[in-house]
Write a protein that holds these residues in place. Sequence first.
Motif, PDB file in Angstrom:
ATOM      1  N   VAL A  75       6.261 -17.357 -10.742  1.00 17.94           N
ATOM      2  CA  VAL A  75       7.146 -18.508 -10.890  1.00 17.94           C
ATOM      3  C   VAL A  75       6.410 -19.801 -10.529  1.00 17.94           C
ATOM      4  O   VAL A  75       6.485 -20.809 -11.249  1.00 17.94           O
ATOM      5  N   GLU A  76       5.705 -19.787  -9.416  1.00 16.69           N
ATOM      6  CA  GLU A  76       5.027 -20.997  -8.964  1.00 16.69           C
ATOM      7  C   GLU A  76       3.885 -21.396  -9.901  1.00 16.69           C
ATOM      8  O   GLU A  76       3.620 -22.587 -10.094  1.00 16.69           O
ATOM      9  N   ALA A  77       3.199 -20.417 -10.501  1.00 15.53           N
ATOM     10  CA  ALA A  77       2.126 -20.737 -11.441  1.00 15.53           C
ATOM     11  C   ALA A  77       2.678 -21.432 -12.687  1.00 15.53           C
ATOM     12  O   ALA A  77       2.093 -22.402 -13.190  1.00 15.53           O
ATOM     13  N   PHE A  78       3.817 -20.955 -13.200  1.00 21.93           N
ATOM     14  CA  PHE A  78       4.418 -21.599 -14.374  1.00 21.93           C
ATOM     15  C   PHE A  78       4.965 -22.977 -14.016  1.00 21.93           C
ATOM     16  O   PHE A  78       4.879 -23.916 -14.814  1.00 21.93           O
ATOM     17  N   ARG A  79       5.526 -23.115 -12.833  1.00 19.68           N
ATOM     18  CA  ARG A  79       5.995 -24.435 -12.402  1.00 19.68           C
ATOM     19  C   ARG A  79       4.838 -25.425 -12.324  1.00 19.68           C
ATOM     20  O   ARG A  79       4.945 -26.566 -12.785  1.00 19.68           O
ATOM     21  N   ALA A  80       3.735 -24.973 -11.722  1.00 21.04           N
ATOM     22  CA  ALA A  80       2.584 -25.865 -11.557  1.00 21.04           C
ATOM     23  C   ALA A  80       2.030 -26.316 -12.903  1.00 21.04           C
ATOM     24  O   ALA A  80       1.515 -27.434 -13.030  1.00 21.04           O
ATOM     25  N   ALA A  81       2.140 -25.447 -13.921  1.00 14.37           N
ATOM     26  CA  ALA A  81       1.634 -25.781 -15.252  1.00 14.37           C
ATOM     27  C   ALA A  81       2.651 -26.566 -16.077  1.00 14.37           C
ATOM     28  O   ALA A  81       2.346 -26.993 -17.197  1.00 14.37           O
ATOM     29  N   ALA A 141      -1.546 -14.568 -11.780  1.00 14.23           N
ATOM     30  CA  ALA A 141      -0.487 -15.382 -12.362  1.00 14.23           C
ATOM     31  C   ALA A 141      -1.053 -16.521 -13.206  1.00 14.23           C
ATOM     32  O   ALA A 141      -0.504 -16.862 -14.261  1.00 14.23           O
ATOM     33  N   ASP A 142      -2.155 -17.136 -12.771  1.00 17.80           N
ATOM     34  CA  ASP A 142      -2.753 -18.228 -13.552  1.00 17.80           C
ATOM     35  C   ASP A 142      -3.237 -17.740 -14.910  1.00 17.80           C
ATOM     36  O   ASP A 142      -3.174 -18.480 -15.905  1.00 17.80           O
TER      37      ASP A 142
END
Length: 276
Positions: free
Chosen positions: A36-42, A111-112
Motif C-alpha cells: 500500500v505504501e509503495a503505491f501511495r509513494a508512487a 513492493a517497489d
Amino acid sequence: MGLEHGPGDGAKPELSLVMPCYNEAGSVVSTVPRLVEAFRAAGHRVELITVDNGSADGTSEALRGLADRFPEVRPARVDMNQGYGWGILSGIPHCTADWVGFIPADGQVDADDVVRLFEAARASDGWVVAKVRRRFRMDGLSRKLISIGYNGLVRLLWPTLASVDVNGVPKMLPRRALQLMALESRGWFLDPELMIKAHSMGMRVLEFNVFARMRGTGTSHVRAETCWEFLRNLLHYRFSPHIRRWRAGLPAAQLGAGAAAGAGPTHREGENAWSR
C-alpha cells in the motif's frame, strides 16, 4: 463470499490486486503495508482484495485490522479452502479497476518492483500480460531443477510462448482480457491457464527480472502432488479440444494476428532489467 469493507475514498482505483491468503497471519501484517505504501509513494491508486482462503489461523482478524488502517485494503473470505486458484477466482468479481493483478501474500517480490511492473503495463498498448521473472531465487537445488524442467515442458508444448517463468507472480492484465479468459482452475494451474489463454488471444508478455526473497514467515503450500497437477493439466490443455472450444466462443475482434496463427507475440526485457 462477500467483502467485509467497501472501497476507500470512493475514487476509482487504477489497479485491483487480488491477494489470496491461506494461513498467512504472520505475513500479511508486513507485506500488505509495504504494498500500500509503495503505491501511495508512487502516486497510484490501488485496491487490494485480500482473500482469506479458508484459513485456520488469525488471517481474517489480521486482514480486518489492516483494512481499518488502510482504506485500500478490502478483505474478503472463503469459508472452505479449495485451492490457490479458487482464492483468486473468488476475489476477481470484486475488482473495480481497469487493470487487475494477482499477488501472493508471502512478500517474496519487493513492493517497489510491483509498482514498476504496473507502470510498465500501463505504458504499454494495453493488450499485454505484465509479469515477473524470478531471476534470482533463493530456492534449493531440487526446486530449481523442477522449475527448469517444468518451464522447459511448457516451451516444448507451446514453443512460441516465450515466458521463461510461467508461474511468476505478480501478473497484471486488462480486466476486459481477464473476463474473456473465463479462468476456471481452482488449484495451482491457474497461472499456466492464464498464460496459455493469453498466448491464444495474441497478447504480448512483458516479463521483468526481479529478485525473489525467501518467505519471512509461514510455509509454502506447494506439495509433491502439485507436479502431477501441472503435468496432467498441461497435457489436457495441449491435446484435448478444451482450448479450441473456449477459443470458438471468443469475439473475433479479440483474437490478434498472433493468436490466429497460434503464436502470441512476446516481449521480454533484457537480462539487466530490474536485476540486482
